[in-house]
Design a protein around this motif. Sequence first.
Motif, PDB file in Angstrom:
ATOM      1  N   UNK A 210      -8.212   3.630   0.859  1.00 38.70           N
ATOM      2  CA  UNK A 210      -9.550   4.112   0.539  1.00 38.70           C
ATOM      3  C   UNK A 210     -10.037   3.479  -0.768  1.00 38.70           C
ATOM      4  N   UNK A 211     -11.288   3.038  -0.767  1.00 37.84           N
ATOM      5  CA  UNK A 211     -11.871   2.409  -1.956  1.00 37.84           C
ATOM      6  C   UNK A 211     -11.790   3.323  -3.178  1.00 37.84           C
TER       7      UNK A 211
ATOM      8  N   UNK B 151      -3.926  10.792   1.795  1.00 37.46           N
ATOM      9  CA  UNK B 151      -3.687  11.760   2.861  1.00 37.46           C
ATOM     10  C   UNK B 151      -4.582  11.542   4.082  1.00 37.46           C
ATOM     11  N   UNK B 152      -5.681  10.835   3.908  1.00 42.23           N
ATOM     12  CA  UNK B 152      -6.678  10.723   4.974  1.00 42.23           C
ATOM     13  C   UNK B 152      -6.292   9.738   6.082  1.00 42.23           C
ATOM     14  N   UNK B 153      -5.403   8.801   5.784  1.00 40.86           N
ATOM     15  CA  UNK B 153      -4.956   7.806   6.767  1.00 40.86           C
ATOM     16  C   UNK B 153      -3.739   7.086   6.198  1.00 40.86           C
ATOM     17  N   UNK B 154      -2.914   6.560   7.080  1.00 43.53           N
ATOM     18  CA  UNK B 154      -1.743   5.790   6.658  1.00 43.53           C
ATOM     19  C   UNK B 154      -2.230   4.528   5.944  1.00 43.53           C
TER      20      UNK B 154
ATOM     21  N   UNK C  55       0.798  -1.229   0.000  1.00 41.94           N
ATOM     22  CA  UNK C  55       0.000   0.000   0.000  1.00 41.94           C
ATOM     23  C   UNK C  55       0.833   1.283   0.000  1.00 41.94           C
ATOM     24  N   UNK C  56       1.976   1.271   0.678  1.00 46.21           N
ATOM     25  CA  UNK C  56       2.822   2.481   0.690  1.00 46.21           C
ATOM     26  C   UNK C  56       3.361   2.779  -0.701  1.00 46.21           C
TER      27      UNK C  56
END
Length: 103
Positions: A43-44, A33-36, A25-26
């Motif tokens: 995010x979908x 930006x909304x969560x690591x 994922x990284x």
Amino acid sequence: MNRSMQIKAMASELRMTILRLLKAPKTHFSHQWSADPEAFGVCMTLIAEALGIAQPTVSRHLDILKQAGFITVQKHQKWSYCMRDEQAIQDYLDWLKHEIARD
């Protein structure tokens, strides 16, 4: 676990691509930006963008992966975040290896 649902989940190249993207994922979603993306999931909406498909389409594929147990989905505010369930994937691979090798 419902093996037929797992087989169905793995029978789609698009769902396999989703699992590959979520493996790193990284690498694939560092712009989230909304969560690591590694700690919280991806995010979908970003998964749909990465695949170049509509959000309802990706939602259906993600639902199949969730029903198969290969991903977890958690909601936060208005977004849903997806993460691979590595143990479930490994259990499936172990089962498949055993089934293929059986006499």
